[in-house]
Design a protein around this motif. Structure first.
Motif, mmCIF file in Angstrom:
data_model
loop_
_atom_site.group_PDB
_atom_site.id
_atom_site.type_symbol
_atom_site.label_atom_id
_atom_site.label_comp_id
_atom_site.label_asym_id
_atom_site.label_seq_id
_atom_site.Cartn_x
_atom_site.Cartn_y
_atom_site.Cartn_z
ATOM 1 N N MET A 224 0.828 -1.210 0.000
ATOM 2 C CA MET A 224 0.000 0.000 0.000
ATOM 3 C C MET A 224 0.853 1.247 0.000
ATOM 4 O O MET A 224 1.929 1.263 0.609
ATOM 5 C CB MET A 224 -0.889 0.016 1.233
ATOM 6 C CG MET A 224 -2.025 -0.955 1.108
ATOM 7 S SD MET A 224 -3.129 -0.853 2.479
ATOM 8 C CE MET A 224 -4.184 -2.241 2.113
ATOM 9 N N ARG A 225 0.351 2.271 -0.677
ATOM 10 C CA ARG A 225 1.043 3.565 -0.669
ATOM 11 C C ARG A 225 0.084 4.658 -0.205
ATOM 12 O O ARG A 225 0.268 5.258 0.830
ATOM 13 C CB ARG A 225 1.580 3.899 -2.049
ATOM 14 C CG ARG A 225 2.714 2.979 -2.481
ATOM 15 C CD ARG A 225 3.309 3.426 -3.803
ATOM 16 N NE ARG A 225 3.983 2.326 -4.474
ATOM 17 C CZ ARG A 225 5.176 1.870 -4.172
ATOM 18 N NH1 ARG A 225 5.865 2.423 -3.199
ATOM 19 N NH2 ARG A 225 5.714 0.857 -4.824
ATOM 20 N N CYS A 226 -0.972 4.931 -1.024
ATOM 21 C CA CYS A 226 -1.834 6.078 -0.679
ATOM 22 C C CYS A 226 -2.809 5.743 0.445
ATOM 23 O O CYS A 226 -3.139 6.598 1.245
ATOM 24 C CB CYS A 226 -2.581 6.555 -1.923
ATOM 25 S SG CYS A 226 -3.876 5.424 -2.473
ATOM 26 N N ALA A 227 -3.314 4.517 0.468
ATOM 27 C CA ALA A 227 -4.302 4.035 1.451
ATOM 28 C C ALA A 227 -5.696 4.625 1.267
ATOM 29 O O ALA A 227 -6.582 4.378 2.082
ATOM 30 C CB ALA A 227 -3.824 4.272 2.897
ATOM 31 N N GLY A 229 -7.311 4.652 -2.011
ATOM 32 C CA GLY A 229 -7.930 4.206 -3.248
ATOM 33 C C GLY A 229 -7.460 4.894 -4.514
ATOM 34 O O GLY A 229 -8.091 4.762 -5.558
ATOM 35 N N LEU A 230 -6.340 5.621 -4.464
ATOM 36 C CA LEU A 230 -5.917 6.391 -5.643
ATOM 37 C C LEU A 230 -4.827 5.725 -6.473
ATOM 38 O O LEU A 230 -4.859 5.770 -7.694
ATOM 39 C CB LEU A 230 -5.405 7.774 -5.197
ATOM 40 C CG LEU A 230 -6.424 8.701 -4.547
ATOM 41 C CD1 LEU A 230 -5.756 9.984 -4.085
ATOM 42 C CD2 LEU A 230 -7.550 9.011 -5.527
ATOM 43 N N CYS A 231 -3.851 5.092 -5.833
ATOM 44 C CA CYS A 231 -2.626 4.718 -6.567
ATOM 45 C C CYS A 231 -2.693 3.345 -7.239
ATOM 46 O O CYS A 231 -1.947 3.078 -8.170
ATOM 47 C CB CYS A 231 -1.419 4.779 -5.631
ATOM 48 S SG CYS A 231 -1.390 3.440 -4.416
ATOM 49 N N GLY A 232 -3.552 2.465 -6.761
ATOM 50 C CA GLY A 232 -3.687 1.141 -7.378
ATOM 51 C C GLY A 232 -2.671 0.113 -6.915
ATOM 52 O O GLY A 232 -2.686 -1.023 -7.399
ATOM 53 N N SER A 233 -1.795 0.444 -5.971
ATOM 54 C CA SER A 233 -0.774 -0.527 -5.519
ATOM 55 C C SER A 233 -1.382 -1.790 -4.919
ATOM 56 O O SER A 233 -0.774 -2.852 -4.956
ATOM 57 C CB SER A 233 0.084 0.066 -4.394
ATOM 58 O OG SER A 233 0.584 1.292 -4.736
ATOM 59 N N CYS A 234 -2.586 -1.648 -4.349
ATOM 60 C CA CYS A 234 -3.109 -2.730 -3.510
ATOM 61 C C CYS A 234 -4.184 -3.539 -4.216
ATOM 62 O O CYS A 234 -4.947 -4.244 -3.566
ATOM 63 C CB CYS A 234 -3.689 -2.114 -2.249
ATOM 64 S SG CYS A 234 -5.090 -1.031 -2.612
ATOM 65 N N ARG A 240 -9.741 -2.661 -4.574
ATOM 66 C CA ARG A 240 -8.555 -2.067 -3.966
ATOM 67 C C ARG A 240 -8.634 -2.395 -2.481
ATOM 68 O O ARG A 240 -9.604 -2.040 -1.818
ATOM 69 C CB ARG A 240 -8.539 -0.548 -4.177
ATOM 70 C CG ARG A 240 -8.227 -0.159 -5.617
ATOM 71 C CD ARG A 240 -8.763 1.185 -5.952
ATOM 72 N NE ARG A 240 -10.210 1.224 -5.736
ATOM 73 C CZ ARG A 240 -10.949 2.307 -5.798
ATOM 74 N NH1 ARG A 240 -10.409 3.455 -6.056
ATOM 75 N NH2 ARG A 240 -12.257 2.264 -5.600
ATOM 76 N N CYS A 242 -7.127 -1.310 0.099
ATOM 77 C CA CYS A 242 -7.126 -0.216 1.086
ATOM 78 C C CYS A 242 -8.501 0.396 1.282
ATOM 79 O O CYS A 242 -8.807 0.897 2.362
ATOM 80 C CB CYS A 242 -6.134 0.871 0.683
ATOM 81 S SG CYS A 242 -6.600 1.788 -0.797
HETATM 82 S S1 FES Z 1 -2.878 1.876 -1.559
HETATM 83 FE FE1 FES Z 1 -3.278 3.259 -3.178
HETATM 84 S S2 FES Z 1 -5.076 2.445 -4.065
HETATM 85 FE FE2 FES Z 1 -4.785 1.210 -2.318
#
Ligand code: FES
Ligand SMILES: Cc1cc2nc3c(=O)[nH]c(=O)nc-3n(C[C@H](O)[C@H](O)[C@H](O)COP(=O)(O)OP(=O)(O)OC[C@H]3O[C@@H](n4cnc5c(N)ncnc54)[C@H](O)[C@@H]3O)c2cc1C
Length: 274
Positions: A224-227, A229-234, A240, A242
């Motif tokens: 996770m990065r943004c937590a 729902g924006l970055c898509g890492s998770c 998503r 997060c």
């Molecule tokens: S951590 Fe960025 S979308 Fe879930």
């Protein structure tokens, strides 16, 4: 789609009130934060260690007075830096984020392993107060890694039946906690199963719940990065973790069955095995 109040995503600096060593590789850090005190069990925070990183951590304790905790396993750079912190030191928190566990059912099975026991500990604190009949199955490689086992056996309200399984047989049942879950689900009817731990363990518990047609809620981990729902890492399937999770229902898990227990995303977004 839920909207986060700005305050939840704002960074707060908290003081460590106490550090508790839970096992050779896990420490609990107790701090006070009003917003974390309003979290639902299963929600998580982003923990910022200046100059190092920001990482997701479940709340292992949630006090309505704002006294909360995270329980951190030693994994890599950020968790090593957290482990060096002492009483009186500070770290940053954002959150609480995501969807926590739902509750209200009477006969409950909880299956946990490793640091996955952290959100389940906060969940148990909550549901014993609403008089659920709780069976808590703890899994670990060895006796030393049975996190929160003694604490759960001493929960003052309601009833918690605690059962331990260690892979080396140093305490309780020798074998996997999923073997204990399988045996119990064959003999007793539960209204819900909650699970958190290594993903292969959760996948197995999900299949057991499907077989016995019991509702299940599972807390998943992804990078996770943004937590928010924006970055898509998770991402897992169409979800998503997060924002749509980290707690997912059996219906949702069915939709991501091709990835669950098989793949996760690496730091560069590529698919790697779990
Ligand atoms: S951590 Fe960025 S979308 Fe879930
Ligand atoms: C919602 C959520 C709740 C979490 N709750 C807890 C908790 O209560 N206690 C706890 O100890 N840990 C928890 N984690 C996992 C924790 O965030 C990672 O262990 C941590 O980010 C590792 O950071 P690091 O810098 O120490 O390791 P890194 O140096 O970043 O990574 C070391 C290794 O761990 C893997 N890794 C890193 N982050 C994760 C992750 N999020 N999930 C799976 N593998 C990862 C990497 O792929 C790498 O192989 C949670 C994760 C999520 C998503």
């Amino acid at each position: 789609m839920s909207v986060y109040p700005i305050a939840v995503n704002s960074l707060r600096i908290v003081n460590i009130l106490e550090v508790v060593r839970e096992s050779p590789t896990v420490k609990t850090f107790i701090f006070r934060d009003r917003l974390c005190g309003s979290a639902a069990p299963g929600q998580f925070v982003m923990v910022w260690i200046p100059g190092v990183d920001e990482v997701p951590m479940s709340l292992s304790g949630i006090g309505s007075d704002g006294v909360c905790s995270i329980s951190v396993g030693l994994v890599g750079e950020a968790t090593r830096a957290i482990h060096k912190l002492e009483k009186g030191d500070c770290f940053g928190v954002r959150g609480p984020f995501g969807r926590g566990f739902s509750f209200g059912r009477r006969k409950v099975m909880i299956v946990g392993g490793g640091t996955g026991l952290a959100p389940l500990s906060a969940l148990t604190d909550k549901i014993v107060k609403i008089d659920a009949d709780v069976t808590f199955l703890f899994g670990a490689k060895t006796r030393d890694e049975l996190l929160f086992y003694n604490r759960m056996g001493r929960v003052p309200l309601g009833e918690v039946r605690v059962v331990a399984a260690t892979e080396d047989g140093s305490y309780g049942f020798q074998g996997l906690v999923t073997d204990v879950a399988e045996e119990m689900l064959g003999k007793e009817r539960f209204d819900v199963v909650y699970a958190c731990g290594p993903e292969l363990m959760m996948y197995k518990v999900f299949l057991l719940a499907e077989r016995h047609r019991i509702p299940i809620e599972v807390s998943l981990e992804r990078l996770m990065r943004c937590a928010i729902g924006l970055c898509g890492s998770c991402v897992i399937g169409k979800y998503r973790v997060c924002k749509d999770g980290p707690v997912f229902s059996g219906e949702q898990l069915r939709e991501v069955k091709d990835e669950l227990g098989r793949f996760k995303r690496d730091f560069d977004g590529s698919k790697i095995s779990v």
